[in-house]
Design a protein around this motif. Structure first.
Motif, PDB file in Angstrom:
ATOM      1  N   GLU A  46      64.998  12.735  50.745  1.00 16.95           N
ATOM      2  CA  GLU A  46      63.720  12.020  50.648  1.00 16.95           C
ATOM      3  C   GLU A  46      62.855  12.526  49.487  1.00 16.95           C
ATOM      4  O   GLU A  46      62.252  11.718  48.777  1.00 16.95           O
ATOM      5  CB  GLU A  46      62.964  12.052  51.985  1.00 16.95           C
ATOM      6  CG  GLU A  46      61.877  10.985  52.028  1.00 16.95           C
ATOM      7  CD  GLU A  46      61.346  10.685  53.424  1.00 16.95           C
ATOM      8  OE1 GLU A  46      61.811  11.307  54.397  1.00 16.95           O
ATOM      9  OE2 GLU A  46      60.452   9.828  53.537  1.00 16.95           O
ATOM     10  N   PRO A  47      62.799  13.835  49.222  1.00 16.02           N
ATOM     11  CA  PRO A  47      62.058  14.265  48.020  1.00 16.02           C
ATOM     12  C   PRO A  47      62.722  13.857  46.697  1.00 16.02           C
ATOM     13  O   PRO A  47      62.053  13.768  45.679  1.00 16.02           O
ATOM     14  CB  PRO A  47      62.018  15.798  48.161  1.00 16.02           C
ATOM     15  CG  PRO A  47      62.158  16.048  49.622  1.00 16.02           C
ATOM     16  CD  PRO A  47      63.106  14.976  50.102  1.00 16.02           C
ATOM     17  N   LEU A  80      50.321  10.209  40.032  1.00 15.09           N
ATOM     18  CA  LEU A  80      51.532  10.071  40.848  1.00 15.09           C
ATOM     19  C   LEU A  80      52.309   8.798  40.545  1.00 15.09           C
ATOM     20  O   LEU A  80      53.533   8.812  40.587  1.00 15.09           O
ATOM     21  CB  LEU A  80      51.186  10.105  42.343  1.00 15.09           C
ATOM     22  CG  LEU A  80      50.723  11.445  42.898  1.00 15.09           C
ATOM     23  CD1 LEU A  80      50.565  11.352  44.408  1.00 15.09           C
ATOM     24  CD2 LEU A  80      51.688  12.572  42.542  1.00 15.09           C
ATOM     25  N   VAL A  81      51.642   7.697  40.271  1.00 13.48           N
ATOM     26  CA  VAL A  81      52.377   6.452  40.027  1.00 13.48           C
ATOM     27  C   VAL A  81      52.093   5.882  38.649  1.00 13.48           C
ATOM     28  O   VAL A  81      52.653   4.847  38.283  1.00 13.48           O
ATOM     29  CB  VAL A  81      52.099   5.375  41.113  1.00 13.48           C
ATOM     30  CG1 VAL A  81      52.432   5.914  42.483  1.00 13.48           C
ATOM     31  CG2 VAL A  81      50.657   4.903  41.075  1.00 13.48           C
ATOM     32  N   GLY A  82      51.261   6.547  37.840  1.00 11.62           N
ATOM     33  CA  GLY A  82      51.073   6.151  36.453  1.00 11.62           C
ATOM     34  C   GLY A  82      50.176   4.935  36.277  1.00 11.62           C
ATOM     35  O   GLY A  82      49.649   4.371  37.247  1.00 11.62           O
ATOM     36  N   SER A 122      63.295  20.714  45.367  1.00 10.54           N
ATOM     37  CA  SER A 122      61.956  21.258  45.604  1.00 10.54           C
ATOM     38  C   SER A 122      61.350  21.669  44.265  1.00 10.54           C
ATOM     39  O   SER A 122      62.037  21.812  43.253  1.00 10.54           O
ATOM     40  CB  SER A 122      62.020  22.456  46.562  1.00 10.54           C
ATOM     41  OG  SER A 122      62.732  23.530  45.985  1.00 10.54           O
ATOM     42  N   CYS A 123      60.038  21.826  44.253  1.00 10.33           N
ATOM     43  CA  CYS A 123      59.376  22.305  43.037  1.00 10.33           C
ATOM     44  C   CYS A 123      58.091  23.018  43.426  1.00 10.33           C
ATOM     45  O   CYS A 123      57.595  22.869  44.547  1.00 10.33           O
ATOM     46  CB  CYS A 123      59.090  21.159  42.065  1.00 10.33           C
ATOM     47  SG  CYS A 123      57.868  19.967  42.616  1.00 10.33           S
ATOM     48  N   THR A 124      57.576  23.797  42.489  1.00 15.39           N
ATOM     49  CA  THR A 124      56.298  24.461  42.746  1.00 15.39           C
ATOM     50  C   THR A 124      55.166  23.486  42.450  1.00 15.39           C
ATOM     51  O   THR A 124      55.337  22.547  41.669  1.00 15.39           O
ATOM     52  CB  THR A 124      56.095  25.685  41.837  1.00 15.39           C
ATOM     53  OG1 THR A 124      55.908  25.243  40.479  1.00 15.39           O
ATOM     54  CG2 THR A 124      57.259  26.642  41.921  1.00 15.39           C
ATOM     55  N   PRO A 125      53.988  23.703  43.059  1.00 12.50           N
ATOM     56  CA  PRO A 125      52.798  23.046  42.524  1.00 12.50           C
ATOM     57  C   PRO A 125      52.644  23.471  41.061  1.00 12.50           C
ATOM     58  O   PRO A 125      53.201  24.484  40.619  1.00 12.50           O
ATOM     59  CB  PRO A 125      51.667  23.615  43.373  1.00 12.50           C
ATOM     60  CG  PRO A 125      52.328  24.132  44.613  1.00 12.50           C
ATOM     61  CD  PRO A 125      53.686  24.586  44.191  1.00 12.50           C
ATOM     62  N   LEU A 129      56.313  15.162  48.428  1.00 10.99           N
ATOM     63  CA  LEU A 129      56.026  15.250  46.996  1.00 10.99           C
ATOM     64  C   LEU A 129      56.703  16.440  46.323  1.00 10.99           C
ATOM     65  O   LEU A 129      57.101  16.341  45.168  1.00 10.99           O
ATOM     66  CB  LEU A 129      54.515  15.315  46.752  1.00 10.99           C
ATOM     67  CG  LEU A 129      53.712  14.051  47.057  1.00 10.99           C
ATOM     68  CD1 LEU A 129      52.268  14.241  46.634  1.00 10.99           C
ATOM     69  CD2 LEU A 129      54.307  12.839  46.355  1.00 10.99           C
ATOM     70  N   VAL A 130      56.786  17.567  46.991  1.00  6.46           N
ATOM     71  CA  VAL A 130      57.388  18.743  46.339  1.00  6.46           C
ATOM     72  C   VAL A 130      58.607  19.253  47.088  1.00  6.46           C
ATOM     73  O   VAL A 130      59.228  20.223  46.657  1.00  6.46           O
ATOM     74  CB  VAL A 130      56.360  19.888  46.139  1.00  6.46           C
ATOM     75  CG1 VAL A 130      55.181  19.400  45.340  1.00  6.46           C
ATOM     76  CG2 VAL A 130      55.903  20.466  47.458  1.00  6.46           C
TER      77      VAL A 130
END
Lengths: 414, 414
Positions: free
Chosen positions: A287-288, A49-51, B347-350, B49-50
């Motif tokens: 926010e995403p 997630l943050v590398g 948005s995105c998929t897992p 996150l997604v």
């Protein structure tokens, strides 16, 4: 500032979570995950997630007691990290300490304007003192930091907060810049008295001797959702300046400009090593996006990015509508903070709190920028000549897109 | 394909995790988080996150038994989702079902070349059958899907895998396209016999009647780390075509082009609604970039993106060095899969598995593209004329960056 038109949609829910942040320990996704996951799982999730920076998780650094104590006594979030670069044979490291400040307003928006501004300055001064005590070299404040973000109201009286480049807030910061030998980036609502009282959304760059190095005016103005910033000011006329300071080459991509990869690119073409993105944004939709756009810019342009968003819900005296058919309301939603740094090697810091004021500090070796350019070669593989031509063609009113149609779609129907 | 020059760095560790994926349940970050977090925490983390689609978490959809059974009997990951759009008053929804396939090679790289290719085709056919049984409308395979990704070896004998546009693998896919009434995007190593046996990295677009609609050649070629794809082929000469198929306007940004925001932009300017990014990438450094760049492109350009990466570690007969001073080795590291879709609303998929073959399916209402354009207005606020000028100036050998130097740096030293 920008808005997602969904203020009343998920806003209530989000504010509840903010208020009761401690239920989930939910100041940020990173802290939530750190508190919830087994350490070996957190480590692997964090890597993705943050590398990693130089092959290792990003390093935390400690700060002087005076900074820590200010954070505790005045309840602002304080986080500090260090981005390393590889050692080079031909030049020494170029390590600078950079700070970001996020904050809520201090008094109700119904208070006399001079009092409101003074109260914000008092609050921000404490955090600048904290940064100064930690020897921060370059510090950036949030967008229009010296006023509530009142542009959602469409009321023109808030224009009274506008200041000339050498106005009250600049003089206030010049003194602190001198005191702490610190470059300060100050995004304000600018009043250009030499051009008929024109208003601009402007960042002023104050040198470490308290001198004004220059200014940059916001290039891209949102017209989104329930309000339109072009009610107050228009697209900037200062190009994409890079400011060569005592501590490195910096630039400022103000707020909505972060949605425009070309804007990020142009600061890179002019040689920026750190680009700040002072913002004011709320809502479910943005926010995403927040953890994506600045990191992508840091990767694509091989520079560091410092992203800042303000904090809290600002309630205005007169209710307004949002053009979404929902009832009038007096606030614009929750500014979710979450300021963070991104590095050119795709690593980033965890973000500051979603609900509290905060100071984020990071050391960064600017040598990393050129190292990543040498490694990945994005500038040399970019084929700019092709895109200059593409954009030029696109701008023509008679532009024809390059579309190849499946011939079977064009057959005459029998 | 591209590489981060860190194959031997964290590679061992990563491969161990991949092999023993079940220890952590670690097929993907999303599944790891879902298994590790309390549901209400997972929901909030997931929102950040997604993202949300039309204000709700992304919806999973069920597929026919025949598809599920193929996934179980042949051990490939199978995930299916649906991106919604708002209902419009003036036009009906335009829902298409889109599929992505990620896979490892089938035989050792020492096997006879025709056998290797045949074995990959057999394996991929099963997954295409699974997509066909689920009525997928548009399907994209991974970069150079009909061969091992041997470009790290620098041996020229792998060029034998190259095919003309209407070669063996195309004929194979044309039949399946006809059978399933499916558009198939086939990224191959192309041999251009009409131009002196020139090689290209090319995506062929096969229409749903089995016709060849056209081709696109990879625009940006990596010269990164231990190998250099320009050993085999050069920058493409097909511009940024958008293919108008029976199911929507699609384009292909091949692999390393995802690091170039201008490349993503140009497909958008030509009207793409879905851009595929067939890739082959390994390593510690690129994995943290993977969830960022495609999502940023989807946001910035208001289109859907389908990202595909191959699977597994490919071991070659002759060891090679990586220009990093480390011992010679016979593999290029772990291709981490993790294929996923991104939407214009952030948005995105897992993502699919990091260690297994997989088929990712998603319904998407293409109306979302224009809805996001109307809402956010990125095209109208982009100021393209300024950037065409900026890039044109930048290309000049005597280009002078727009830099404002702190005058106190220029004072003569006493």
């Amino acid at each position: 500032m920008e808005e997602d038109g969904d203020v009343n949609g998920g806003g209530e829910n989000r504010r509840e979570i903010s208020k009761e942040g401690s239920i989930h320990g939910f100041e940020s996704v990173h802290r939530l995950l750190e508190a919830s996951l087994r350490p070996e799982i957190y480590q692997e999730v964090s890597r993705l997630l943050v590398g990693l920076n130089c092959g290792r998780p990003l390093e935390r650094i400690s700060l002087p007691n005076i900074t820590e104590n200010l954070s505790l006594s005045h309840d602002f979030d304080l986080q500090a990290f260090c981005f390393h670069a590889e050692k080079e044979a031909m030049r020494p490291p170029r390590i600078v300490r950079v700070g970001l400040i996020q904050n809520s307003i201090s008094l109700p928006t119904s208070a006399p304007f001079p009092d409101q501004k003074k109260a914000i300055m008092q609050k921000v001064k404490l955090m600048i003192d904290a940064a100064g005590a930690s020897s921060v070299n370059i510090l950036c404040l949030q967008e229009a930091w010296m006023m509530p973000f009142a542009f959602c109201t469409r009321e023109k009286r808030w224009c009274e907060f506008a200041e000339p480049i050498d106005g009250e807030s600049t003089r206030f910061l010049q003194e602190l810049a001198r005191k702490y030998n610190m470059v300060i980036v100050s995004p304000i609502l600018e009043r250009d008295v030499n051009h008929g009282e024109t208003l601009w959304n402007t960042a002023i760059i104050i040198g470490n001797h308290g001198n004004i190095i220059g200014k940059h005016r916001k290039n891209h103005i949102p017209r989104v959702g329930d309000f339109n910033e072009s009610t107050y000011y228009m697209e900037g006329n200062t190009g994409h300046p890079v400011f060569e300071t005592a501590y490195g080459k910096i630039a400022v991509n103000i707020c909505y400009g972060r949605h425009h990869p070309l804007n990020w690119m142009a600061f890179g073409l002019n040689g920026a090593e750190i680009v700040f993105n002072p913002s004011a944004t709320v809502g479910e939709l943005s926010e995403p996006m927040w953890p994506i756009e600045a990191r992508n810019a840091a990767i694509a342009n091989s520079y560091f990015v410092g992203s800042i968003n303000r904090i809290g819900t600002e309630v205005f005296p007169n209710p307004f509508t949002s053009g979404d058919g929902k009832p009038q309301h007096a606030d614009f939603g929750h500014f979710y903070g979450s300021s963070y740094f991104s590095a050119p090697d795709a690593s980033c810091t965890p973000s500051l709190s979603r609900c509290r004021d905060g100071l984020l500090i990071s050391d960064m070796d600017l040598n990393l920028c050129r190292q990543i350019k040498d490694k990945w070669g994005f500038r040399m593989t970019a084929r700019y000549e092709m895109y200059a031509e593409t954009i030029s063609q696109y701008m023509q009113p008679n532009f024809t897109p390059q579309v190849i149609v499946d011939p079977s779609l064009q057959k005459p129907k029998v």
